[in-house]
Design a protein around this motif. Structure first.
Motif, PDB file in Angstrom:
ATOM      1  N   SER A 143       0.834  -1.203   0.000  1.00 53.31           N
ATOM      2  CA  SER A 143       0.000   0.000   0.000  1.00 53.31           C
ATOM      3  C   SER A 143       0.873   1.259   0.000  1.00 53.31           C
ATOM      4  O   SER A 143       0.516   2.270  -0.606  1.00 53.31           O
ATOM      5  CB  SER A 143      -0.931   0.009   1.216  1.00 53.31           C
ATOM      6  N   VAL A 144       2.022   1.187   0.675  1.00 52.37           N
ATOM      7  CA  VAL A 144       2.974   2.299   0.627  1.00 52.37           C
ATOM      8  C   VAL A 144       3.462   2.488  -0.810  1.00 52.37           C
ATOM      9  O   VAL A 144       3.490   3.608  -1.330  1.00 52.37           O
ATOM     10  CB  VAL A 144       4.175   2.047   1.560  1.00 52.37           C
ATOM     11  N   LEU A 145       3.832   1.381  -1.454  1.00 49.58           N
ATOM     12  CA  LEU A 145       4.302   1.443  -2.844  1.00 49.58           C
ATOM     13  C   LEU A 145       3.240   2.037  -3.759  1.00 49.58           C
ATOM     14  O   LEU A 145       3.519   2.904  -4.593  1.00 49.58           O
ATOM     15  CB  LEU A 145       4.676   0.037  -3.342  1.00 49.58           C
ATOM     16  N   SER A 146       2.010   1.563  -3.610  1.00 51.20           N
ATOM     17  CA  SER A 146       0.924   2.073  -4.448  1.00 51.20           C
ATOM     18  C   SER A 146       0.644   3.540  -4.155  1.00 51.20           C
ATOM     19  O   SER A 146       0.315   4.313  -5.050  1.00 51.20           O
ATOM     20  CB  SER A 146      -0.352   1.251  -4.229  1.00 51.20           C
ATOM     21  N   ARG A 174      -1.574   6.088   3.472  1.00 51.00           N
ATOM     22  CA  ARG A 174      -1.291   7.382   4.087  1.00 51.00           C
ATOM     23  C   ARG A 174       0.216   7.665   4.097  1.00 51.00           C
ATOM     24  O   ARG A 174       0.668   8.768   3.787  1.00 51.00           O
ATOM     25  CB  ARG A 174      -1.841   7.394   5.515  1.00 51.00           C
ATOM     26  N   THR A 175       0.981   6.640   4.417  1.00 52.07           N
ATOM     27  CA  THR A 175       2.438   6.771   4.431  1.00 52.07           C
ATOM     28  C   THR A 175       2.971   7.052   3.027  1.00 52.07           C
ATOM     29  O   THR A 175       3.830   7.920   2.835  1.00 52.07           O
ATOM     30  CB  THR A 175       3.089   5.488   4.988  1.00 52.07           C
ATOM     31  N   GLY A 176       2.453   6.313   2.043  1.00 46.92           N
ATOM     32  CA  GLY A 176       2.883   6.524   0.661  1.00 46.92           C
ATOM     33  C   GLY A 176       2.540   7.912   0.163  1.00 46.92           C
ATOM     34  O   GLY A 176       3.289   8.523  -0.614  1.00 46.92           O
ATOM     35  N   ASN A 177       1.409   8.446   0.612  1.00 48.93           N
ATOM     36  CA  ASN A 177       0.992   9.787   0.226  1.00 48.93           C
ATOM     37  C   ASN A 177       1.988  10.839   0.713  1.00 48.93           C
ATOM     38  O   ASN A 177       2.283  11.816   0.024  1.00 48.93           O
ATOM     39  CB  ASN A 177      -0.399  10.083   0.806  1.00 48.93           C
ATOM     40  N   LEU A 178       2.515  10.636   1.909  1.00 46.95           N
ATOM     41  CA  LEU A 178       3.505  11.564   2.462  1.00 46.95           C
ATOM     42  C   LEU A 178       4.802  11.508   1.663  1.00 46.95           C
ATOM     43  O   LEU A 178       5.441  12.534   1.417  1.00 46.95           O
ATOM     44  CB  LEU A 178       3.781  11.219   3.934  1.00 46.95           C
ATOM     45  N   VAL A 179       5.188  10.290   1.246  1.00 43.97           N
ATOM     46  CA  VAL A 179       6.409  10.133   0.438  1.00 43.97           C
ATOM     47  C   VAL A 179       6.220  10.789  -0.925  1.00 43.97           C
ATOM     48  O   VAL A 179       7.120  11.453  -1.444  1.00 43.97           O
ATOM     49  CB  VAL A 179       6.762   8.643   0.279  1.00 43.97           C
ATOM     50  N   LEU A 180       5.033  10.593  -1.521  1.00 44.76           N
ATOM     51  CA  LEU A 180       4.757  11.157  -2.840  1.00 44.76           C
ATOM     52  C   LEU A 180       4.902  12.672  -2.850  1.00 44.76           C
ATOM     53  O   LEU A 180       5.400  13.254  -3.819  1.00 44.76           O
ATOM     54  CB  LEU A 180       3.337  10.765  -3.284  1.00 44.76           C
ATOM     55  N   SER A 181       4.488  13.325  -1.774  1.00 41.50           N
ATOM     56  CA  SER A 181       4.564  14.781  -1.717  1.00 41.50           C
ATOM     57  C   SER A 181       5.999  15.283  -1.712  1.00 41.50           C
ATOM     58  O   SER A 181       6.260  16.440  -2.040  1.00 41.50           O
ATOM     59  CB  SER A 181       3.835  15.292  -0.460  1.00 41.50           C
ATOM     60  N   ARG A 182       6.938  14.409  -1.358  1.00 39.26           N
ATOM     61  CA  ARG A 182       8.348  14.794  -1.321  1.00 39.26           C
ATOM     62  C   ARG A 182       9.105  14.372  -2.577  1.00 39.26           C
ATOM     63  O   ARG A 182      10.285  14.701  -2.733  1.00 39.26           O
ATOM     64  CB  ARG A 182       9.026  14.166  -0.098  1.00 39.26           C
ATOM     65  N   LEU A 183       8.429  13.638  -3.451  1.00 40.65           N
ATOM     66  CA  LEU A 183       9.071  13.103  -4.644  1.00 40.65           C
ATOM     67  C   LEU A 183       8.884  14.042  -5.822  1.00 40.65           C
ATOM     68  O   LEU A 183       7.817  14.622  -5.997  1.00 40.65           O
ATOM     69  CB  LEU A 183       8.464  11.732  -4.974  1.00 40.65           C
ATOM     70  N   THR A 184       9.917  14.196  -6.652  1.00 42.10           N
ATOM     71  CA  THR A 184       9.807  15.031  -7.845  1.00 42.10           C
ATOM     72  C   THR A 184       9.145  14.235  -8.963  1.00 42.10           C
ATOM     73  O   THR A 184       9.101  12.999  -8.923  1.00 42.10           O
ATOM     74  CB  THR A 184      11.186  15.501  -8.318  1.00 42.10           C
ATOM     75  N   ASP A 185       8.651  14.914  -9.994  1.00 41.17           N
ATOM     76  CA  ASP A 185       8.044  14.225 -11.129  1.00 41.17           C
ATOM     77  C   ASP A 185       9.058  13.312 -11.815  1.00 41.17           C
ATOM     78  O   ASP A 185       8.733  12.197 -12.235  1.00 41.17           O
ATOM     79  CB  ASP A 185       7.498  15.247 -12.138  1.00 41.17           C
ATOM     80  N   ALA A 223      -3.859  -1.407   5.034  1.00 46.37           N
ATOM     81  CA  ALA A 223      -3.839  -0.833   3.682  1.00 46.37           C
ATOM     82  C   ALA A 223      -4.012   0.677   3.742  1.00 46.37           C
ATOM     83  O   ALA A 223      -3.344   1.431   3.020  1.00 46.37           O
ATOM     84  CB  ALA A 223      -4.946  -1.459   2.832  1.00 46.37           C
ATOM     85  N   PHE A 224      -4.894   1.126   4.626  1.00 49.83           N
ATOM     86  CA  PHE A 224      -5.114   2.566   4.775  1.00 49.83           C
ATOM     87  C   PHE A 224      -3.867   3.263   5.306  1.00 49.83           C
ATOM     88  O   PHE A 224      -3.449   4.310   4.800  1.00 49.83           O
ATOM     89  CB  PHE A 224      -6.291   2.829   5.710  1.00 49.83           C
ATOM     90  N   LEU A 225      -3.239   2.671   6.337  1.00 51.78           N
ATOM     91  CA  LEU A 225      -2.034   3.267   6.914  1.00 51.78           C
ATOM     92  C   LEU A 225      -0.889   3.298   5.892  1.00 51.78           C
ATOM     93  O   LEU A 225      -0.130   4.268   5.825  1.00 51.78           O
ATOM     94  CB  LEU A 225      -1.600   2.475   8.150  1.00 51.78           C
ATOM     95  N   ALA A 274      -7.289   0.270  -0.436  1.00 50.21           N
ATOM     96  CA  ALA A 274      -6.111   1.123  -0.619  1.00 50.21           C
ATOM     97  C   ALA A 274      -6.395   2.253  -1.599  1.00 50.21           C
ATOM     98  O   ALA A 274      -6.047   3.421  -1.363  1.00 50.21           O
ATOM     99  CB  ALA A 274      -4.933   0.282  -1.102  1.00 50.21           C
ATOM    100  N   ASN A 275      -7.039   1.920  -2.718  1.00 51.03           N
ATOM    101  CA  ASN A 275      -7.327   2.943  -3.726  1.00 51.03           C
ATOM    102  C   ASN A 275      -8.386   3.930  -3.259  1.00 51.03           C
ATOM    103  O   ASN A 275      -8.304   5.126  -3.557  1.00 51.03           O
ATOM    104  CB  ASN A 275      -7.762   2.276  -5.040  1.00 51.03           C
ATOM    105  N   ALA A 276      -9.388   3.424  -2.525  1.00 52.43           N
ATOM    106  CA  ALA A 276     -10.431   4.319  -2.018  1.00 52.43           C
ATOM    107  C   ALA A 276      -9.844   5.324  -1.032  1.00 52.43           C
ATOM    108  O   ALA A 276     -10.169   6.517  -1.065  1.00 52.43           O
ATOM    109  CB  ALA A 276     -11.545   3.513  -1.355  1.00 52.43           C
ATOM    110  N   SER A 277      -8.952   4.848  -0.163  1.00 48.00           N
ATOM    111  CA  SER A 277      -8.329   5.766   0.797  1.00 48.00           C
ATOM    112  C   SER A 277      -7.396   6.732   0.088  1.00 48.00           C
ATOM    113  O   SER A 277      -7.340   7.923   0.426  1.00 48.00           O
ATOM    114  CB  SER A 277      -7.569   4.977   1.869  1.00 48.00           C
ATOM    115  N   ARG A 278      -6.683   6.240  -0.926  1.00 49.32           N
ATOM    116  CA  ARG A 278      -5.791   7.119  -1.685  1.00 49.32           C
ATOM    117  C   ARG A 278      -6.594   8.167  -2.439  1.00 49.32           C
ATOM    118  O   ARG A 278      -6.213   9.345  -2.493  1.00 49.32           O
ATOM    119  CB  ARG A 278      -4.932   6.293  -2.643  1.00 49.32           C
ATOM    120  N   ALA A 279      -7.696   7.751  -3.032  1.00 53.53           N
ATOM    121  CA  ALA A 279      -8.547   8.694  -3.759  1.00 53.53           C
ATOM    122  C   ALA A 279      -9.131   9.739  -2.801  1.00 53.53           C
ATOM    123  O   ALA A 279      -9.216  10.929  -3.139  1.00 53.53           O
ATOM    124  CB  ALA A 279      -9.673   7.942  -4.469  1.00 53.53           C
TER     125      ALA A 279
END
Length: 246
Positions: free
Chosen positions: A17-20, A207-218, A202-204, A55-60
């Motif tokens: 879920s972190v990866l996704s 959430r963790t992956g979302n925080l990483v994504l915000s720090r990642l460049t395109d 999956a939700f946690l 996982a996708n519902a929480s990410r969305a």
């Protein structure tokens, strides 16, 4: 389900879920491979659908302000068409075929972008993208890089891409669960209890992956997505070919 396997399952759900949450697709590939080693193909795809739906519902939800709902609606039309076609032909998955298809999917991330002229901002292209990616989601469990083909020529940033794909996958995985509901009934209450327990993991992870994504460049986002799915795909291709050989 033995306790060590159940605990490993929870770890895999969180990690994938972190990866996704970061890359939008790599986690689903890894999770499905783990489930295929434990369950029959149809049941594995059904359980995968339940976890990935969460996982996708929480990410969305977490990224809802970035979702392009017009694109979601158009792609959903293609997904519904794909589901109807698979019902008509009474499709049933084979583990070997699923593994080989999963192994071949990453090839698409290495094809030069100039070869693709799809743009999901165009209605026809969006429906075709939904037809292909939705069909693969139901047939083999995941759509892999196929859904990304339609986003290559859009001007969407990484957050909008991940959020919009998550909303689309909510629809696709919901249909996948309905498609394989009979196979899902083969699991006992204890096994479904562990699946239910995995939902907050999956939700946690998301959430963790979302925080990483915000720090990642395109640029970093595209680079790591390509290599991660390639390594995972190579593993599945070898497993599938070994199964075909035996």
């Amino acid at each position: 389900m033995a306790l060590p396997v159940a605990l490993l399952f929870l770890v895999v759900v969180f990690s994938t879920s972190v990866l996704s949450g970061v890359f939008g697709m790599a986690g689903g590939l890894v999770l499905l491979g783990f489930l295929l080693a434990w369950l029959p193909a149809a049941t594995a795809i059904a359980v995968h659908g339940v976890i990935q739906l969460t996982a996708n519902a929480s990410r969305a939800w977490l990224s809802r302000r970035f979702i392009d709902w017009r694109i979601v609606a158009m792609i959903a039309c293609g997904v519904l068409i794909a589901a109807a076609l698979l019902v008509l032909v009474r499709y049933s998955p084979s583990e070997t075929v699923v593994l080989i298809v999963l192994g071949l999917m990453p090839v698409m991330v290495w094809i030069p972008k100039r070869w693709f002229h799809f743009n999901v901002a165009r209605p026809g292209h969006a429906v075709l993208c939904g037809l292909v990616s939705g069909g693969l989601t139901i047939a083999v469990g995941v759509s892999g890089p196929t859904i990304d083909i339609g986003f290559i020529r859009t001007q969407l940033d990484r957050r909008t891409v991940v959020a919009t794909k998550a909303a689309i996958q909510v629809i696709a995985h919901s249909l996948k669960i309905l498609f394989y509901w009979q196979a899902a009934l083969a699991m006992d209450r204890g096994e479904w209890g562990w699946v239910a327990l995995a939902i907050p993991f999956a939700f946690l992870g998301t959430r963790t992956g979302n925080l990483v994504l915000s720090r990642l460049t395109d640029a970093g986002f595209r680079y790591w997505t390509r290599w991660i799915v390639t390594v995972v795909g190579a593993y599945y291709l070898i497993r599938g070919l070994m199964g075909l050989w035996t």
